[in-house]
Design a protein around this motif. Structure first.
Motif, PDB file in Angstrom:
ATOM      1  N   MET A 791       0.822  -1.216   0.000  1.00 25.70           N
ATOM      2  CA  MET A 791       0.000   0.000   0.000  1.00 25.70           C
ATOM      3  C   MET A 791       0.855   1.265   0.000  1.00 25.70           C
ATOM      4  O   MET A 791       0.338   2.369   0.225  1.00 25.70           O
ATOM      5  N   GLY A 792       2.156   1.120  -0.225  1.00 21.56           N
ATOM      6  CA  GLY A 792       3.040   2.278  -0.303  1.00 21.56           C
ATOM      7  C   GLY A 792       3.506   2.805   1.027  1.00 21.56           C
ATOM      8  O   GLY A 792       3.984   3.941   1.111  1.00 21.56           O
ATOM      9  N   GLY A 793       3.392   2.008   2.088  1.00 26.87           N
ATOM     10  CA  GLY A 793       3.807   2.456   3.409  1.00 26.87           C
ATOM     11  C   GLY A 793       5.005   1.702   3.941  1.00 26.87           C
ATOM     12  O   GLY A 793       5.647   0.931   3.227  1.00 26.87           O
ATOM     13  N   GLN A 794       5.289   1.912   5.223  1.00 25.92           N
ATOM     14  CA  GLN A 794       6.405   1.259   5.898  1.00 25.92           C
ATOM     15  C   GLN A 794       5.961   0.879   7.311  1.00 25.92           C
ATOM     16  O   GLN A 794       5.122   1.563   7.912  1.00 25.92           O
ATOM     17  N   VAL A 795       6.552  -0.195   7.820  1.00 20.24           N
ATOM     18  CA  VAL A 795       6.247  -0.619   9.174  1.00 20.24           C
ATOM     19  C   VAL A 795       7.568  -0.824   9.916  1.00 20.24           C
ATOM     20  O   VAL A 795       8.537  -1.329   9.352  1.00 20.24           O
ATOM     21  N   SER A 796       7.590  -0.382  11.157  1.00 23.06           N
ATOM     22  CA  SER A 796       8.792  -0.527  11.987  1.00 23.06           C
ATOM     23  C   SER A 796       8.347  -0.681  13.437  1.00 23.06           C
ATOM     24  O   SER A 796       7.143  -0.595  13.756  1.00 23.06           O
ATOM     25  N   PHE A 797       9.307  -0.892  14.321  1.00 19.95           N
ATOM     26  CA  PHE A 797       8.943  -1.061  15.727  1.00 19.95           C
ATOM     27  C   PHE A 797      10.098  -0.605  16.606  1.00 19.95           C
ATOM     28  O   PHE A 797      11.248  -0.486  16.160  1.00 19.95           O
ATOM     29  N   HIS A 798       9.720  -0.344  17.871  1.00 14.31           N
ATOM     30  CA  HIS A 798      10.708  -0.059  18.914  1.00 14.31           C
ATOM     31  C   HIS A 798      10.275  -0.839  20.151  1.00 14.31           C
ATOM     32  O   HIS A 798       9.095  -0.781  20.548  1.00 14.31           O
ATOM     33  N   SER A 799      11.215  -1.570  20.728  1.00  8.07           N
ATOM     34  CA  SER A 799      10.841  -2.415  21.875  1.00  8.07           C
ATOM     35  C   SER A 799      11.985  -2.469  22.873  1.00  8.07           C
ATOM     36  O   SER A 799      13.158  -2.483  22.494  1.00  8.07           O
ATOM     37  N   GLU A 800      11.585  -2.459  24.147  1.00  9.78           N
ATOM     38  CA  GLU A 800      12.525  -2.671  25.245  1.00  9.78           C
ATOM     39  C   GLU A 800      12.009  -3.838  26.071  1.00  9.78           C
ATOM     40  O   GLU A 800      10.846  -3.828  26.519  1.00  9.78           O
ATOM     41  N   GLU A 801      12.856  -4.784  26.230  1.00  7.07           N
ATOM     42  CA  GLU A 801      12.446  -5.988  26.939  1.00  7.07           C
ATOM     43  C   GLU A 801      12.009  -5.638  28.362  1.00  7.07           C
ATOM     44  O   GLU A 801      12.721  -4.948  29.100  1.00  7.07           O
ATOM     45  N   GLY A 802      10.828  -6.087  28.741  1.00  5.99           N
ATOM     46  CA  GLY A 802      10.279  -5.816  30.072  1.00  5.99           C
ATOM     47  C   GLY A 802       9.493  -4.535  30.145  1.00  5.99           C
ATOM     48  O   GLY A 802       8.867  -4.263  31.179  1.00  5.99           O
ATOM     49  N   ARG A 803       9.488  -3.703  29.083  1.00  4.10           N
ATOM     50  CA  ARG A 803       8.801  -2.417  29.146  1.00  4.10           C
ATOM     51  C   ARG A 803       7.755  -2.258  28.034  1.00  4.10           C
ATOM     52  O   ARG A 803       7.021  -1.280  28.018  1.00  4.10           O
ATOM     53  N   GLY A 804       7.707  -3.146  27.081  1.00  2.13           N
ATOM     54  CA  GLY A 804       6.679  -3.076  26.055  1.00  2.13           C
ATOM     55  C   GLY A 804       7.247  -2.768  24.670  1.00  2.13           C
ATOM     56  O   GLY A 804       8.454  -2.583  24.485  1.00  2.13           O
ATOM     57  N   SER A 805       6.349  -2.684  23.695  1.00  2.00           N
ATOM     58  CA  SER A 805       6.734  -2.474  22.296  1.00  2.00           C
ATOM     59  C   SER A 805       5.803  -1.456  21.659  1.00  2.00           C
ATOM     60  O   SER A 805       4.644  -1.313  22.049  1.00  2.00           O
ATOM     61  N   THR A 806       6.330  -0.753  20.670  1.00  2.00           N
ATOM     62  CA  THR A 806       5.544   0.196  19.875  1.00  2.00           C
ATOM     63  C   THR A 806       5.762  -0.118  18.399  1.00  2.00           C
ATOM     64  O   THR A 806       6.904  -0.060  17.922  1.00  2.00           O
ATOM     65  N   PHE A 807       4.702  -0.445  17.694  1.00  2.00           N
ATOM     66  CA  PHE A 807       4.781  -0.693  16.253  1.00  2.00           C
ATOM     67  C   PHE A 807       4.227   0.531  15.515  1.00  2.00           C
ATOM     68  O   PHE A 807       3.171   1.063  15.887  1.00  2.00           O
ATOM     69  N   ARG A 808       4.965   0.948  14.509  1.00  2.00           N
ATOM     70  CA  ARG A 808       4.605   2.162  13.770  1.00  2.00           C
ATOM     71  C   ARG A 808       4.335   1.797  12.307  1.00  2.00           C
ATOM     72  O   ARG A 808       5.131   1.124  11.662  1.00  2.00           O
ATOM     73  N   VAL A 809       3.224   2.300  11.791  1.00  2.00           N
ATOM     74  CA  VAL A 809       2.847   2.104  10.381  1.00  2.00           C
ATOM     75  C   VAL A 809       2.772   3.487   9.733  1.00  2.00           C
ATOM     76  O   VAL A 809       1.967   4.328  10.152  1.00  2.00           O
ATOM     77  N   VAL A 810       3.643   3.703   8.735  1.00  2.00           N
ATOM     78  CA  VAL A 810       3.668   4.979   8.010  1.00  2.00           C
ATOM     79  C   VAL A 810       2.869   4.803   6.728  1.00  2.00           C
ATOM     80  O   VAL A 810       3.163   3.928   5.911  1.00  2.00           O
TER      81      VAL A 810
END
Length: 969
Positions: A791-810
């Motif tokens: 769809m012309g976008g990008q997906v990435s993530f940031h995660s710290e073990e024990g503190r959670g994750s954030t997934f980003r969809v551009v």
């Protein structure tokens, strides 16, 4: 002295004889032959009746540039014109004789052209002209002398002019268009010609000025004498008119001071009243009167004689008016021009003798002076001829010195340079020997490498390797290409382009695709190489055409061949026959189609049956059995998810998954995604918080695919969050990039750092036991990335073990917002949102279920027993019979039936059941173009039984048309 030297230093005197008719001299020869007579028609006066003509200039040029034959021909054409004008052949004979003698001296005696011309005139030309004009034509001595001096001077000056023209042509052209052996200019002769030219100009100019001045002085003397006599005669006539004593003839006799003086008295009508002596201008034969200065006129007879002869036969006269004398208007006094002409000719002869002496002596002096000035340079040139040999043999050359300081310094400098060059050459010789050895070694290495490369190319018999130059001409055609295509290398290399083995229609189609992508026309050979301009390889499937016409598919990889300077020198294409792969792909597609129908249908039946049991739709179940049924339902759901994910991946990989990219309001999409996944969060005791999003944000996406992406991300976030935790969803717009970033953040266990690089890989799951216990196929994030990128976008993530994750969809923003109508029912796997206004119909509607799987029909029949009256048709034949005989409010249609496709029933339904709602429930993939023909579509194994039943009820409520859960599945 030599006039020219070759590029190699050889004397070029006698160039005409040596090159007789040089290559490329045809047009110059023709031009010179045509110009020669025009040169004799063009004349430049230096004295009265002494003219310079230039016909022999063309002959001398022809002698230097085109050879003796052309020079003789030019002399003949020029002499013929002059002989016709002068009425005697001697000038023609002299012109031919001059070319022959000067050419002989120029060729055999190696004489300078100017010196050769001067020798000719001193030895041959002057005696010949004197004999012809004095004895044969009967001219007097003075006239003959003038003619002899004029023609000899004219010949030498023409030789100088021809040499100057030749030098100018060589200097302007710079020998760029000439052969390597074309003569070059010599310094000695350049100095000589310059000196001679200066002497000729310095001598001719004052002589010409003096000759014209002498004529003016002589005519001024005659004018003064005649005007004085005319004044005296007019005064006497006026006195005589008052006294009236003496006859007019007596006055004329008294006024005649010399026998050659003619006098006449004229009346008002111009008739002579009295005449004494010869007055030619009053003769009956007429003539031409030319006014001169101070009232003097020159009368010339009208005849065909030469201008000098007419002048000699003419007369100078003055006309003086007589006043206050009745019957008399004017007097005329006249003197013959012959004595004046003779005096002028005598002075001209003296001037020409001086000019002849200046030119001849000046030429000799210039010859000696140029030789003296350039002799050191000539010696230096002679000694430098073997300079290369001396330097290369290790000898130290000694160049001669000179009395001239500049030449002496040059010789000294060259001696030093030669010594340094000798030492450098010795070192260079040693280096050259070492380099030659290295070249030999590298040549052997290159030869071995070439042999190895040829062996590799020939050994690759299963792969076609074809190389071309930048124009597409084939340069390499390996044995694999020969076996694959049926052509030999000798037939293709250097003769053909790869377009011979390609389908023209396929090339045209590919060219149109590339033209649309690259924004420029792409056609012909460029369709293979257009994408290699940036250094990348172009990988594409093509159809090769065998020599016998057989066609087969190949996978072709084309790359550019880059030299050491970064320039593209050609292209290489490596092709692999993928006929077997295509066959396997076909088998795989058939298998997938079978799985879609044969596996999804029983899974749907199993899941639906378990759901009915757990919901106690068919009756109470023992408490001990309920945990077992829950486990079965849970694992059936996992199996359904696995099958759906595998089928999605297969469609993505094969490029068969359709995307309908249109503008959609982002806030509605996010709200819908959150609401669809909120029941799953409630089951896990995890809340979903959606931060408010601006209503004017519109994104270009496929609506169903984005909902699938959000479902994957939200289910993962919920799955790995602890109880009573929250999953946060928010959107941030970046106007600078034209994108919006959607973030899904959880506060769970996070992703181990060693697993970050494999998060988006297929079947990838962290190995921690608490993570494995969460379940899942390991395909969700892999599918998510593929969908977002398509769809012309990008997906990435940031995660710290024990503190959670954030997934980003551009995602890309749309240029303009577009409102969409929300549908009452949105069906996805396991959940449904139903408009609260739905009411129970008063009676059960009649519904036709076209399905070949009786188990699935039984499950749906049981689930809808209290809502619908369900009629079952197992194939097309039974369905047609029911459609023709009964009146249905709703038709549930399967696509894959034993005796055909469910789409074949649509015409019958339109004819017999025009008011019926049609809903597709199938395990097969659907063409997006077919979706507009039905009310809604549902995919088996992806739609829960509750969602299906609720959606069917919505259809019967006359709701707007439903959208499928995954329209392109």
């Amino acid at each position: 002295m030599n006039l020219f030297v070759t590029a190699a230093g050889t004397d070029m005197n006698g160039i005409a004889a040596r090159f007789g008719a040089p290559p490329g001299s045809l047009w110059p020869s023709v031009l010179l032959v045509l110009v020669a007579p025009l040169g004799n028609l063009l004349h430049v006066p230096i004295l009265f009746d002494v003219y310079l003509i230039f016909g022999s200039t063309a002959a001398m040029l022809a002698l230097m540039m085109a050879g003796m034959p052309t020079a003789v021909l030019a002399a003949i054409t020029a002499g013929a014109v002059t002989g016709f004008l002068w009425s005697h052949p001697y000038v023609l004979i002299n012109g031919i004789l001059e070319v022959l003698v000067v050419g002989f001296l120029h060729r055999h005696w190696r004489q300078n052209l100017i010196i050769a011309s001067m020798l000719y005139w001193l030895v041959f030309g002057i005696p010949f002209i004197a004999f012809c004009y004095y004895y044969q034509l009967g001219n007097e001595a003075t006239t003959t002398g003038l003619i002899v001096l004029k023609q000899s001077l004219n010949g030498v000056l023409n030789a100088i002019l021809a040499t100057l023209i030749f030098i100018a042509v060589q200097a302007i052209s710079g020998n760029r268009a000439s052969p390597s052996n074309t003569p070059k200019l010599a310094v000695t002769d350049t100095v000589f010609v310059t000196l001679v030219l200066g002497i000729a100009i310095a001598g001719t100019t004052p002589i010409a000025i003096e000759g014209h001045r002498d004529q003016d002085v002589q005519e001024s003397f005659v004018s003064q004498r005649l005007n004085q006599q005319a004044d005296l005669l007019a005064e006497r006539l006026q006195r005589n008119a008052r006294q009236n004593r003496i006859p007019l003839d007596q006055y004329l006799r008294q006024s005649q001071t010399s026998p050659d003086l003619g006098l006449a008295i004229l009346d008002q009508q111009g008739e002579p009243l009295a005449r004494q002596g010869s007055v030619k201008s009053l003769g009956l034969n007429g003539g031409t009167t030319m006014p001169r200065e101070d009232g003097l006129s020159l009368w010339l007879p009208d005849d065909a004689r030469h201008a000098l002869q007419r002048w000699q036969a003419g007369a100078y006269n003055v006309r003086h008016p007589v006043h206050d004398t009745p019957g008399i208007a004017e007097v005329i006094l006249e003197l013959p021009a012959a004595p004046l002409v003779e005096r002028i000719r005598t002075n001209q002869l003296r001037l020409l003798v001086c000019l002849f002496a200046i030119v001849m002596c000046g030429t000799v002096a210039a010859w000696f002076l140029s030789a003296l000035l350039t002799r050191p340079l000539v010696k230096l040139t002679k000694h430098s001829q073997d300079l290369t040999h001396r330097i290369t043999t290790g000898q130290r050359p000694q160049l001669p010195g000179s009395l001239f300081r500049e030449y002496n310094n040059l010789a000294s400098t060259l001696n030093d340079v030669s010594g340094a060059l000798g030492e450098a050459f010795q070192s260079l010789s040693e280096t050259r020997d070492a380099l030659a050895q290295r070249v030999d070694d590298q040549t052997r290495e290159i030869t071995n490498t070439s042999i190895l490369l040829d062996s590799v190319l020939n050994a690759a018999t299963e792969v076609s390797i074809i190389a071309t130059d930048t124009d597409g001409i084939i340069t390499i055609f390996n044995r694999g290409a020969e076996q694959m295509l049926g052509y030999s290398a000798s037939q293709m290399v250097g003769r053909c382009t790869p377009t011979l083995i390609h389908d023209p229609q396929e090339m045209q189609q590919r060219g149109q695709e590339l033209s649309d992508q690259l924004g420029r026309p792409v056609a012909g050979f460029d369709v293979f190489t257009a994408r290699t301009a940036d250094g990348h390889a172009d990988i594409h499937d093509w159809t090769y055409i065998h020599r016998d016409g057989r066609r087969f598919p190949v996978s072709l990889i084309v790359t550019a061949i880059i030299d050491g300077e970064g320039k593209t020198t050609g292209y290489v294409g490596v092709a692999l026959d993928i006929s077997e792969r295509k066959r396997m792909d076909k088998l795989k597609d058939e298998f997938i189609s079978t799985v879609s129908h044969e596996l999804r249908t029983p899974l749907t039946s199993i899941s639906g049956s378990l759901s009915l049991l757990l919901n106690e739709t068919v009756g109470k179940i023992p408490p001990a059995l309920k945990p077992m049924l829950t486990i079965a339902d849970k694992n059936a759901t996992r199996l359904i998810h696995l099958v759906n994910d595998l089928l999605d991946l297969q469609k993505i990989a094969s490029g068969k998954m359709e995307f309908q990219i249109t503008p959609h309001p982002l806030d509605q999409l996010l709200s819908e995604a959150v609401e669809q996944n909120r029941p799953y969060g409630q089951e896990r005791r995890v809340s979903i918080d959606l931060e408010p999003c601006a209503t004017d944000i519109t994104v270009n996406v496929d609506r169903e695919r984005l909902l699938q992406v959000m479902a994957n991300l939200l289910s993962n976030a919920i799955k790995f969050s602890s109880e009573d935790a929250a999953v946060e969803v928010r959107a941030n717009v970046n106007p600078a990039t034209g994108n919006v970033t959607v973030e899904v953040e959880d506060h769970g266990c996070g992703i181990p750092s060693q697993f970050h690089s494999r998060v988006f890989q297929r079947f990838a799951q962290a190995d921690a036991s608490d993570t494995r216990s969460k379940g899942g196929t390991g395909l969700g994030l892999a599918i998510t990335r593929e969908l977002v990128e398509r769809m012309g976008g990008q997906v990435s993530f940031h995660s710290e073990e024990g503190r959670g994750s954030t997934f980003r969809v551009v995602l890309p923003l749309s240029s303009a917002p577009q409102s969409t109508v929300a549908t009452p029912v949105q069906a996805i796997s396991g959940q449904a949102s139903v408009d609260s206004s739905t009411e129970e119909p008063p009676e059960r509607p009649l519904v036709l279920h076209v399905e070949d799987d009786q188990d699935l029909h039984s499950v749906i029949r049981t689930a809808t027993a209290h809502r619908f009256e369900l009629i079952w048709a197992a194939n097309l034949e039974e369905a047609r019979e029911h459609v023709q005989n009964l009146n249905f409010q709703l038709i549930i249609l399967d696509i894959g039936l034993p005796d055909g496709s469910g789409w074949q029933l649509l015409p019958d339904m339109s004819l017999h059941q025009p008011e019926a709602h049609i809903v597709i429930l199938s395990g097969k993939s659907l063409d997006p173009n077919q979706l507009d023909q039905v009310e809604a579509t549902f995919t088996k194994s992806q739609t829960s039984l509750d969602v299906l039943v609720t959606s069917l009820e919505a259809c019967l409520e006359q709701r707007p048309k439903l959208e499928s859960d995954r329209r392109s599945d």
